[in-house]
Enzyme design. Structure first.
Site, PDB file in Angstrom:
ATOM      1  CE  LYS A  40      -3.748  -2.398   2.284  1.00  9.34           C
ATOM      2  NZ  LYS A  40      -4.421  -2.788   1.051  1.00  9.34           N
ATOM      3  CB  ALA A  42       5.481   0.656  -2.755  1.00  6.82           C
ATOM      4  N   GLY A 244      -7.669   1.761  -4.209  1.00  7.00           N
ATOM      5  CA  GLY A 244      -7.702   2.635  -3.025  1.00  7.00           C
ATOM      6  C   GLY A 244      -6.378   3.372  -2.867  1.00  7.00           C
ATOM      7  CG  ASP A 245      -2.937   1.197  -2.258  1.00  2.00           C
ATOM      8  OD1 ASP A 245      -3.393   1.469  -1.128  1.00  2.00           O
ATOM      9  OD2 ASP A 245      -2.569   0.049  -2.581  1.00  2.00           O
TER      10      ASP A 245
HETATM   11  O1  RIB Z   1      -3.893  -2.141  -1.684  1.00  2.00           O
HETATM   12  C1  RIB Z   1      -3.358  -3.135  -2.492  1.00  2.00           C
HETATM   13  C2  RIB Z   1      -2.099  -3.647  -1.886  1.00  2.00           C
HETATM   14  O2  RIB Z   1      -2.413  -4.283  -0.666  1.00  2.00           O
HETATM   15  C3  RIB Z   1      -1.393  -4.707  -2.702  1.00  2.00           C
HETATM   16  O3  RIB Z   1      -0.469  -4.169  -3.595  1.00  2.00           O
HETATM   17  C4  RIB Z   1      -0.788  -5.611  -1.636  1.00  2.00           C
HETATM   18  O4  RIB Z   1       0.600  -5.604  -1.640  1.00  2.00           O
HETATM   19  C5  RIB Z   1      -1.343  -5.125  -0.312  1.00  2.00           C
HETATM   20  O5  RIB Z   1      -0.446  -4.324   0.354  1.00  2.00           O
END
Ligand code: RIB
Length: 292
Positions: A40, A42, A244-245
């Protein structure tokens, strides 16, 4: 324009596309397997960098090939990785099951759990008032709490994506200017199923600005005028991993440009909507030129 400081996780994602989620104790045949850069922290750093922000990353990786690959990928995005430290634990990994574009994720934190308070202090030493700290909960809880407190004292803007959330997550709200949970995380923090009630509760109790991401329904937030829902464009989702990220990274980028909150949210929705039409966490994150 202010700088963005991301303290968070770096994972190698291992995804199986499957016709359905298996039952407990059941083995089923999936369709395909792939790996992609994730975590999340990165992912949010990459989103902000691709959308034009100046980004610094603080994380911990193992002394292994995955860690090396993930760090090089952040360097290639122009992210400052001087605060990506190495530990003796293995680099974080995520096992993802993808069914019709939706996912379940299990994270083995590994080195992510090693990010220390000392490293957080070092990371934030050059930050200025108005810079943004963006963090999540895949690293050590006490380090995240300390980083939020420190950033708040330094008059930075603090943004928490409480993922994954547990019963302690609400203890962090008082140090946050913005908190961005998804529906599941919002339920965990507020102990209520009611989105409007939960958003109002967080605003009234902790004074931070709550934003709920609602998948294909867009997002909701609470302001002086009450709860407001912002829809997003309808698209065919092939993989929601990292949406979401992308939202969080895009939101902070828009904030760092000094935009009004609602405009930041519209921009974040647009970016997240593009990301779900493509596979993988970091590979799916759009570049600024695609938004314009
Ligand atoms: O939000 C998605 C991320 O959640 C994925 O890339 C996984 O690594 C987890 O951290």
């Amino acid at each position: 324009m202010s700088d963005i400081y991301v303290l968070g996780s770096m994972n190698m994602d291992m995804t199986v596309v499957s016709p359905r989620f298996p039952e407990l104790g059941e083995t089923i045949n999936g369709y395909s397997f792939s790996t992609a850069h994730g975590g999340k922290g990165a992912n949010q750093a990459v989103a902000a960098a691709r959308l034009g922000a100046k980004v610094n990353m603080c994380a911990c990786i193992g002394k292994d090939a995955n860690g090396n690959e993930l760090k090089n990928a952040l360097n290639d995005e122009g992210i400052n990785t001087d605060y990506v430290f190495e530990s003796d634990c293995a680099t974080g990994a995520a096992v993802i099951t993808l069914v019709d574009g939706d996912n379940t994720i299990i994270v083995a934190k590994g080195a992510n759990a090693e990010v220390s308070i000392h490293q957080a202090v070092f990371f934030l030493k050059d930050s200025k008032p108005g810079d943004i700290l963006l963090t999540q909960l895949e690293t050590d809880f006490e380090t995240v709490k300390f980083a939020l407190q420190t950033a708040k004292n330094k008059k930075m803007i603090t943004v928490l994506n409480p993922a994954p959330a547990d019963s302690d997550s609400s203890l962090l709200c008082e140090y946050c200017d913005y908190i961005i949970p998804n529906e599941t995380e919002l339920r965990t923090i507020s102990a209520s199923e009611d989105i409007d009630y939960s958003l109002k509760l967080i605003k009234d109790k902790f004074g931070c600005f709550p934003i709920a991401t609602l998948g294909s329904q867009g997002c909701a937030f609470y302001s002086e005028n009450g709860v407001k829902y912002l829809p997003c464009e309808k698209v065919k989702a092939v993989d929601t991993t990292g949406a979401g990220d992308t939202f969080c990274g895009a939101f902070c980028t828009a904030l760092s440009n000094g935009w009004q909150t609602e405009d930041c949210l519209k921009f974040a929705l647009k970016c997240a909507t593009i990301s779900v039409t493509r596979k993988g966490a970091q590979p799916s994150i759009p570049y600024l030129k695609e938004i314009n």
